[in-house]
Design an enzyme around this catalytic site. Sequence first.
Site, PDB file in Angstrom:
ATOM      1  N   LYS A  15       0.770  -1.111   0.142  1.00 36.87           N
ATOM      2  CA  LYS A  15      -0.117  -0.102   0.021  1.00 36.87           C
ATOM      3  C   LYS A  15       1.278   0.696   0.066  1.00 36.87           C
ATOM      4  O   LYS A  15       1.598   1.103   0.966  1.00 36.87           O
ATOM      5  CB  LYS A  15      -0.746   0.154   1.147  1.00 36.87           C
ATOM      6  CG  LYS A  15      -2.695   1.290   1.348  1.00 36.87           C
ATOM      7  CD  LYS A  15      -3.499   0.037  -0.054  1.00 36.87           C
ATOM      8  CE  LYS A  15      -4.299   0.358   1.008  1.00 36.87           C
ATOM      9  NZ  LYS A  15      -5.448  -0.731  -0.380  1.00 36.87           N
ATOM     10  N   THR A  60      -2.653  -5.923   0.656  1.00 37.55           N
ATOM     11  CA  THR A  60      -2.393  -4.151   0.458  1.00 37.55           C
ATOM     12  C   THR A  60      -3.824  -3.523   1.903  1.00 37.55           C
ATOM     13  O   THR A  60      -3.057  -3.148   2.500  1.00 37.55           O
ATOM     14  CB  THR A  60      -2.834  -3.811   0.040  1.00 37.55           C
ATOM     15  OG1 THR A  60      -3.083  -3.058  -0.835  1.00 37.55           O
ATOM     16  CG2 THR A  60      -1.724  -4.050  -1.332  1.00 37.55           C
ATOM     17  N   ARG A 177      28.121  35.955  -7.755  1.00 38.72           N
ATOM     18  CA  ARG A 177      26.847  36.151  -8.854  1.00 38.72           C
ATOM     19  C   ARG A 177      26.065  35.980  -7.504  1.00 38.72           C
ATOM     20  O   ARG A 177      26.231  34.961  -6.525  1.00 38.72           O
ATOM     21  CB  ARG A 177      26.843  35.025  -9.742  1.00 38.72           C
ATOM     22  CG  ARG A 177      27.159  33.924  -9.188  1.00 38.72           C
ATOM     23  CD  ARG A 177      27.001  32.632 -10.114  1.00 38.72           C
ATOM     24  NE  ARG A 177      28.013  31.298  -9.367  1.00 38.72           N
ATOM     25  CZ  ARG A 177      27.012  30.010 -10.586  1.00 38.72           C
ATOM     26  NH1 ARG A 177      27.698  30.331 -11.015  1.00 38.72           N
ATOM     27  NH2 ARG A 177      27.952  29.130  -9.732  1.00 38.72           N
ATOM     28  N   GLN A 225      28.975  22.594  -8.570  1.00 33.08           N
ATOM     29  CA  GLN A 225      29.528  21.152  -7.943  1.00 33.08           C
ATOM     30  C   GLN A 225      30.745  21.190  -6.863  1.00 33.08           C
ATOM     31  O   GLN A 225      30.558  20.600  -5.938  1.00 33.08           O
ATOM     32  CB  GLN A 225      30.856  21.340  -9.464  1.00 33.08           C
ATOM     33  CG  GLN A 225      29.824  20.783 -10.621  1.00 33.08           C
ATOM     34  CD  GLN A 225      29.224  21.657 -11.726  1.00 33.08           C
ATOM     35  OE1 GLN A 225      29.379  22.483 -10.960  1.00 33.08           O
ATOM     36  NE2 GLN A 225      29.266  21.560 -12.541  1.00 33.08           N
ATOM     37  N   HIS A 253      19.005  29.727 -11.500  1.00 29.86           N
ATOM     38  CA  HIS A 253      19.743  31.461 -12.375  1.00 29.86           C
ATOM     39  C   HIS A 253      18.883  32.216 -11.686  1.00 29.86           C
ATOM     40  O   HIS A 253      17.861  32.182 -11.781  1.00 29.86           O
ATOM     41  CB  HIS A 253      19.799  31.247 -13.727  1.00 29.86           C
ATOM     42  CG  HIS A 253      20.813  29.528 -13.984  1.00 29.86           C
ATOM     43  ND1 HIS A 253      22.074  29.691 -13.779  1.00 29.86           N
ATOM     44  CD2 HIS A 253      20.474  28.648 -15.085  1.00 29.86           C
ATOM     45  CE1 HIS A 253      21.929  28.838 -14.205  1.00 29.86           C
ATOM     46  NE2 HIS A 253      21.482  27.719 -14.629  1.00 29.86           N
TER      47      HIS A 253
END
Length: 304
Positions: A15, A60, A177, A225, A253
């Site tokens: 379930k 279930t 930035r 990264q 961005h």
Amino acid sequence: MSSSNIVLGKNQYGKAENRVVKITRDTDRHEIEDLNVTSQLRGDLTAAHIDGDNAHVVPTDTQKNTVFAFARDGIGSPEEFLIRLANHFTGEFEWITGGRWEAEQYAWERIIANGEEHNHSFVRKGQEVRNSVVTKDGDNIYVISGLNDLTVLKSTQSGFVGYPKDKYTTLQETTDRILATEVSARWRYNNEAVANGSIDFNAVYADVKALLLEGFSEEYSYALQQTLFQMAQKVFNAHPEIDELRFSTPNKHHFVVDLTPFGLDNPGEVFFAADRPYGLIEANFERETISDPGNSWDGIVGFC
Ligand SMILES: O=c1[nH]c(=O)c2[nH]c(=O)[nH]c2[nH]1
């Protein structure tokens, strides 16, 4: 060429998405735990698929009922709750040899009313969604925990320079930035630490979240990264019971808007927050030596 000899491959059933809310009300100061639990069983289920023989099919519906009945004793942590379910189903039914139990947990905090935390009124916390997957395979038990939708932004101390350029490159290098992302992370616990029951899953969860946030914020970012690695280092240094850590992070961005048509300068103060396309930065980190992951990552989508 087709063959009429068909054999049953991998299968599991149960379930999905049992929405269970547990209120602990021993005192006037109630506690709330709010989970979305999926239970799936694996084992000797060939006759059910091939012959229509349901002798091994724990319904279930029963799996759903078990989730709610177990909540009566308290949840504690999603990981402990799922481990309890795993041990119950594999212990109760001998042909059930394993399975997969998954939960999301939604956090609530007390409403502040008249300057005080209310005893029994709560407001959903909007930050991240916690999750966990417990997989049992015979005697082996694996625990992966994580979070989704932890949205973070740093308004400076991030840049992106030194990348290769070709005739299609228009991106300007920048040393200042906005860096913003929505962290999805999953970490797998060491099998031995899981087996000996030494992990305080709630405490580790809170600490990992705090370390991810610290890792994101503390150092200058040369790229998302590299920031992921800094976040991972913090977690691995503090938590020997964690073997692996995976990230999926959109680079959300933020573009500086040209305000010169309006006779205005824009020294990095007004941005267009683009929702797409977004960079998609995914990375997995692990210790040099790790415990066997078995099939614990199966079905965990959205990571590389
Ligand atoms: O942190 C970043 N990583 C990239 O790989 C990348 N690529 C890009 O265009 N901007 C960025 N930023």
